[in-house]
Design a protein around this motif. Structure first.
Motif, PDB file in Angstrom:
ATOM      1  N   PRO A  85     -26.334  -0.512   3.523  1.00 21.53           N
ATOM      2  CA  PRO A  85     -26.839  -1.175   2.397  1.00 21.53           C
ATOM      3  C   PRO A  85     -28.094  -2.045   2.979  1.00 21.53           C
ATOM      4  O   PRO A  85     -28.925  -2.211   2.182  1.00 21.53           O
ATOM      5  CB  PRO A  85     -25.746  -2.274   2.349  1.00 21.53           C
ATOM      6  CG  PRO A  85     -24.451  -1.717   2.516  1.00 21.53           C
ATOM      7  CD  PRO A  85     -24.838  -0.695   3.707  1.00 21.53           C
ATOM      8  N   THR A  86     -28.145  -2.352   4.255  1.00 25.41           N
ATOM      9  CA  THR A  86     -29.227  -2.974   4.814  1.00 25.41           C
ATOM     10  C   THR A  86     -30.601  -2.279   4.719  1.00 25.41           C
ATOM     11  O   THR A  86     -31.646  -2.626   4.335  1.00 25.41           O
ATOM     12  CB  THR A  86     -29.056  -3.714   6.419  1.00 25.41           C
ATOM     13  OG1 THR A  86     -27.847  -4.545   6.201  1.00 25.41           O
ATOM     14  CG2 THR A  86     -30.290  -4.311   6.646  1.00 25.41           C
ATOM     15  N   LEU A  87     -30.410  -1.118   5.015  1.00 25.53           N
ATOM     16  CA  LEU A  87     -31.398  -0.086   5.306  1.00 25.53           C
ATOM     17  C   LEU A  87     -32.090   0.176   3.745  1.00 25.53           C
ATOM     18  O   LEU A  87     -33.389   0.112   3.611  1.00 25.53           O
ATOM     19  CB  LEU A  87     -31.140   1.127   5.759  1.00 25.53           C
ATOM     20  CG  LEU A  87     -30.964   0.963   7.611  1.00 25.53           C
ATOM     21  CD1 LEU A  87     -30.420   2.564   8.078  1.00 25.53           C
ATOM     22  CD2 LEU A  87     -31.985   0.670   8.229  1.00 25.53           C
ATOM     23  N   ALA A  88     -31.078   0.388   2.912  1.00 25.95           N
ATOM     24  CA  ALA A  88     -31.566   0.291   1.514  1.00 25.95           C
ATOM     25  C   ALA A  88     -32.204  -0.663   0.911  1.00 25.95           C
ATOM     26  O   ALA A  88     -33.284  -0.441   0.017  1.00 25.95           O
ATOM     27  CB  ALA A  88     -30.355   0.897   0.691  1.00 25.95           C
ATOM     28  N   ALA A  89     -31.779  -1.820   1.198  1.00 27.61           N
ATOM     29  CA  ALA A  89     -32.068  -3.058   0.566  1.00 27.61           C
ATOM     30  C   ALA A  89     -33.903  -3.280   1.246  1.00 27.61           C
ATOM     31  O   ALA A  89     -34.776  -3.687   0.475  1.00 27.61           O
ATOM     32  CB  ALA A  89     -31.627  -4.177   0.669  1.00 27.61           C
ATOM     33  N   ALA A  90     -33.880  -2.839   2.586  1.00 26.30           N
ATOM     34  CA  ALA A  90     -35.320  -3.268   3.278  1.00 26.30           C
ATOM     35  C   ALA A  90     -36.311  -2.230   2.497  1.00 26.30           C
ATOM     36  O   ALA A  90     -37.446  -2.426   2.408  1.00 26.30           O
ATOM     37  CB  ALA A  90     -35.073  -3.103   4.644  1.00 26.30           C
ATOM     38  N   ALA A  91     -35.782  -1.050   2.248  1.00 24.48           N
ATOM     39  CA  ALA A  91     -36.868   0.027   1.856  1.00 24.48           C
ATOM     40  C   ALA A  91     -37.182  -0.387   0.201  1.00 24.48           C
ATOM     41  O   ALA A  91     -38.372   0.020   0.034  1.00 24.48           O
ATOM     42  CB  ALA A  91     -36.036   1.317   1.772  1.00 24.48           C
ATOM     43  N   ALA A  92     -36.318  -1.027  -0.687  1.00 24.14           N
ATOM     44  CA  ALA A  92     -36.525  -1.471  -1.736  1.00 24.14           C
ATOM     45  C   ALA A  92     -37.147  -2.769  -1.818  1.00 24.14           C
ATOM     46  O   ALA A  92     -37.764  -3.123  -3.028  1.00 24.14           O
ATOM     47  CB  ALA A  92     -35.413  -1.372  -2.736  1.00 24.14           C
ATOM     48  N   GLY A  93     -37.187  -3.393  -0.846  1.00 22.50           N
ATOM     49  CA  GLY A  93     -37.797  -4.878  -0.628  1.00 22.50           C
ATOM     50  C   GLY A  93     -37.009  -5.835  -1.270  1.00 22.50           C
ATOM     51  O   GLY A  93     -37.500  -7.013  -1.832  1.00 22.50           O
ATOM     52  N   THR A  94     -35.713  -5.624  -1.469  1.00 24.32           N
ATOM     53  CA  THR A  94     -34.910  -6.532  -1.796  1.00 24.32           C
ATOM     54  C   THR A  94     -33.852  -7.116  -0.840  1.00 24.32           C
ATOM     55  O   THR A  94     -33.824  -6.531   0.060  1.00 24.32           O
ATOM     56  CB  THR A  94     -33.742  -5.902  -3.157  1.00 24.32           C
ATOM     57  OG1 THR A  94     -33.057  -4.763  -2.279  1.00 24.32           O
ATOM     58  CG2 THR A  94     -34.619  -5.175  -4.070  1.00 24.32           C
ATOM     59  N   PRO A  95     -33.238  -8.275  -0.960  1.00 20.30           N
ATOM     60  CA  PRO A  95     -32.302  -8.897  -0.194  1.00 20.30           C
ATOM     61  C   PRO A  95     -31.250  -8.133   0.316  1.00 20.30           C
ATOM     62  O   PRO A  95     -30.517  -7.481  -0.503  1.00 20.30           O
ATOM     63  CB  PRO A  95     -31.913 -10.236  -0.446  1.00 20.30           C
ATOM     64  CG  PRO A  95     -32.834 -10.560  -1.768  1.00 20.30           C
ATOM     65  CD  PRO A  95     -33.424  -9.261  -2.263  1.00 20.30           C
ATOM     66  N   GLY A  96     -30.647  -7.873   1.499  1.00 19.38           N
ATOM     67  CA  GLY A  96     -29.635  -7.053   1.736  1.00 19.38           C
ATOM     68  C   GLY A  96     -28.451  -8.025   2.337  1.00 19.38           C
ATOM     69  O   GLY A  96     -28.535  -9.215   1.913  1.00 19.38           O
ATOM     70  N   PRO A  97     -27.454  -7.348   2.655  1.00 23.44           N
ATOM     71  CA  PRO A  97     -26.216  -8.129   2.998  1.00 23.44           C
ATOM     72  C   PRO A  97     -26.356  -9.201   4.034  1.00 23.44           C
ATOM     73  O   PRO A  97     -27.585  -9.070   4.842  1.00 23.44           O
ATOM     74  CB  PRO A  97     -25.073  -7.045   3.533  1.00 23.44           C
ATOM     75  CG  PRO A  97     -25.779  -5.673   2.904  1.00 23.44           C
ATOM     76  CD  PRO A  97     -27.245  -5.975   2.996  1.00 23.44           C
ATOM     77  N   PRO A  98     -25.638 -10.364   4.080  1.00 21.36           N
ATOM     78  CA  PRO A  98     -25.949 -11.393   4.883  1.00 21.36           C
ATOM     79  C   PRO A  98     -25.631 -10.782   6.483  1.00 21.36           C
ATOM     80  O   PRO A  98     -25.106  -9.828   6.579  1.00 21.36           O
ATOM     81  CB  PRO A  98     -24.757 -12.419   4.588  1.00 21.36           C
ATOM     82  CG  PRO A  98     -23.842 -11.933   3.872  1.00 21.36           C
ATOM     83  CD  PRO A  98     -24.521 -10.615   3.162  1.00 21.36           C
TER      84      PRO A  98
END
Length: 551
Positions: A161-174
């Protein structure tokens, strides 16, 4: 060393005097029991089989111990140590993944994913290696599965989830959620590593115990093998060596002169049969000894009869012969020329026959007395004896114009009178059987040392008419002549008497073959033990011209 005292044979073994010796029969083989029924081949076979069994047991124990040691070594070196190393590398691979995730989450650069991807590839490879190395250890595989579950949970709840959020520019899991998940991964890996360390220590202890067990078992096996070999050797000594020594002792008693001692022993079949054969030989020797003693008594009686005959021949027979010769000579002197020519010839024949008969009886008496006169043996100088023989044939030397020479001759043990007779006969024959030239006789000595004999060879060489090699033995037979009485006088006893005298001195006498004219007689006599071996045998000849004629 004194000679062994011979005990007279018992009357049980020896036949009575006058009885014919009983034929010797081989003793009947007795029934044997125990070891006496065993042959040496069987004893050796049993001993070899027992020794082979001990060696096989020792080999099996050694192989089993080495196999156990090898298994423990494989478990430690080939499985647990590589598994522990793989676990450490797996820990490093998870750390690489966590580092890659954090870097990409901060900067979102694609190159920062390389540690994560490399870590996942290393994880897959290392997990496969650990499954192979720990295939026979279910508890370690269970902990490996816990590590895989923790890593999968971390990736599912935080990394992906963190890699997917960073690629989309959205906040990831805490971040705290990812840290908590990765701490569970670290705990699982440490638990697995701790388990592997315990397994390695256990395997190392097992390896040391296997090595100690192998040393103890090996040492015990060697001790048992040595004891087994010693027991087998002791058994062989009891059943083979001791009976052999006992038989040797029994035989030595007989050899030392106790002919009444019966030879018997116990032991293997071959040794007992050998003892029976030796006992049969002892009985035969006792019988032969009894026969020899009986023959000796008969020989003594025969010698006594022969001496009586010699006395009769020398007195009772010669007296009538002297009368016949005397009256024939009286007839020859008184009636010579008064009778016709044939009567004178008959008287001459009778006178000559009586004279030759006297010479023949005297020579025969001399031949029969050789060796029975008790002539004492003493060290004698053969050069002196040859000189004495030359003086005895002085008349024949002067008549023939001959000469006798000799080199340095040795000293031997002999009877002076008998050896002088031998030399005188040989010199007389050389002067008698001479050729057209004046006879020349040379005497030389040569020492011949061999492993079993040490003797002097005296060679009497002349330039006479010689003797054909085909008559080399015939001339030593009594009464054998090679020439007519009218050509060379004599009775044919001289050389036979010479050989008899030489043989009494434990020597030999023979005719040596020659390619040219002349004759060489060889007289071989034993050398004195203390005579130097390098005594010159052929020093410059001391030529003796013909002496003055004897009166």
């Amino acid at each position: 060393m004194s000679a062994p005292t011979v005990t007279p044979p018992s009357t049980a073994d020896a036949p009575a005097e006058g009885d014919a010796p009983a034929p010797l029969t081989h003793p009947r083989r007795r029934h044997r029991e125990g070891l006496s029924h065993w042959s040496l081949q069987r004893i050796l076979a049993v001993t070899g089989t027992a020794l082979a069994v001990l060696l096989v047991i020792a080999a099996v124990v050694g192989i089993v111990g080495l196999a156990a040691l090898g298994q423990q070594r494989i478990a430690l070196v080939d499985r647990l140590d590589p598994a522990l190393l793989a676990a450490q590398q797996l820990d490093a691979a998870t750390v690489d993944q966590e580092t890659g995730v954090r870097g990409f989450a901060l900067l979102a650069r694609p190159d920062l994913l390389e540690p994560y991807q490399r870590g996942r590839a290393d994880e897959a490879r290392l997990v496969g290696e650990l499954r192979t190395l720990l295939a026979d250890r279910p508890d370690a595989l269970a902990e490996l599965a816990e590590v895989e579950d923790a890593v999968d949970a971390w990736r599912a709840t935080y990394a992906e989830p963190t890699l997917a959020a960073a690629a989309a520019g959205t906040p990831g899991p805490p971040l705290e959620a990812g840290k908590a998940a990765f701490d569970r991964v670290r705990v699982a890996i440490e638990a697995q590593r701790g388990r592997l360390l315990v397994l390695r220590d256990d395997a190392r202890d097992a390896l040391e115990r296997a090595a100690d067990t192998l040393y103890v078992v090996g040492a015990g096996t060697l001790v048992l093998l040595a004891l087994g070999v010693a027991a087998l050797l002791a058994w062989l000594r009891r059943v083979v060596v001791v009976p052999t020594h006992r038989l040797a002792h029994e035989v030595r008693q007989v050899v030392d002169g106790d002919l009444e001692h019966r030879v018997s022993t116990s032991g293997p079949q071959e040794i007992t049969e050998l003892a029976e054969d030796v006992e049969a030989m002892r009985v035969l020797i006792v019988r032969e000894l009894a026969d020899s003693e009986r023959s000796g008594r008969e020989l003594a009686r025969s010698n006594s009869d022969l001496e009586q005959f010699a006395y009769v021949a020398s007195h009772d027979l010669q007296e009538p012969l002297r009368k016949v010769a005397s009256f024939c000579q009286l007839l020859q002197r008184r009636y010579a020329g008064q009778l016709d020519e044939r009567a004178d010839q008959y008287i001459e024949f009778a006178t000559d026959g009586a004279k030759r008969m006297q010479v023949l009886i005297n020579d025969l008496l001399a031949f029969s007395r050789v060796g029975r006169g008790g002539d004492a043996m003493e060290p004698v100088d053969l050069g002196t004896l040859v000189d004495s023989a030359v003086q005895n044939v002085a008349g024949a030397l002067e008549e023939s114009g001959g000469s006798v020479s000799h080199g340095d001759l040795p000293t031997v043990l002999g009877a002076p009178a008998l050896l002088t007779t031998v030399f005188q006969n040989l010199l007389g024959n050389s002067l008698k059987f001479r050729g057209d030239e004046a006879p020349r006789v040379h005497v030389e000595a040569e020492r011949v040392t061999e492993p079993k004999s040490d003797r002097w060879l005296l060679r009497f060489t002349d330039n006479g008419i010689g003797i054909d090699a085909e008559y080399a033995e015939r001339i030593f037979v009594i009464f054998q002549r090679l020439h007519a009485k009218s050509d060379y006088p004599g009775t044919g006893i001289g050389l036979a008497m010479c050989r008899k005298i030489v043989e009494r001195h434990e020597g030999e006498m023979w005719l040596e073959p020659r390619s040219g004219p002349g004759t060489t007689f060889v007289v071989a006599l034993p050398a004195l033990p203390d005579t130097p071996a390098d005594t010159p045998a052929d020093a410059p000849a001391d030529v003796q011209p013909a002496p003055e004629a004897a009166p």
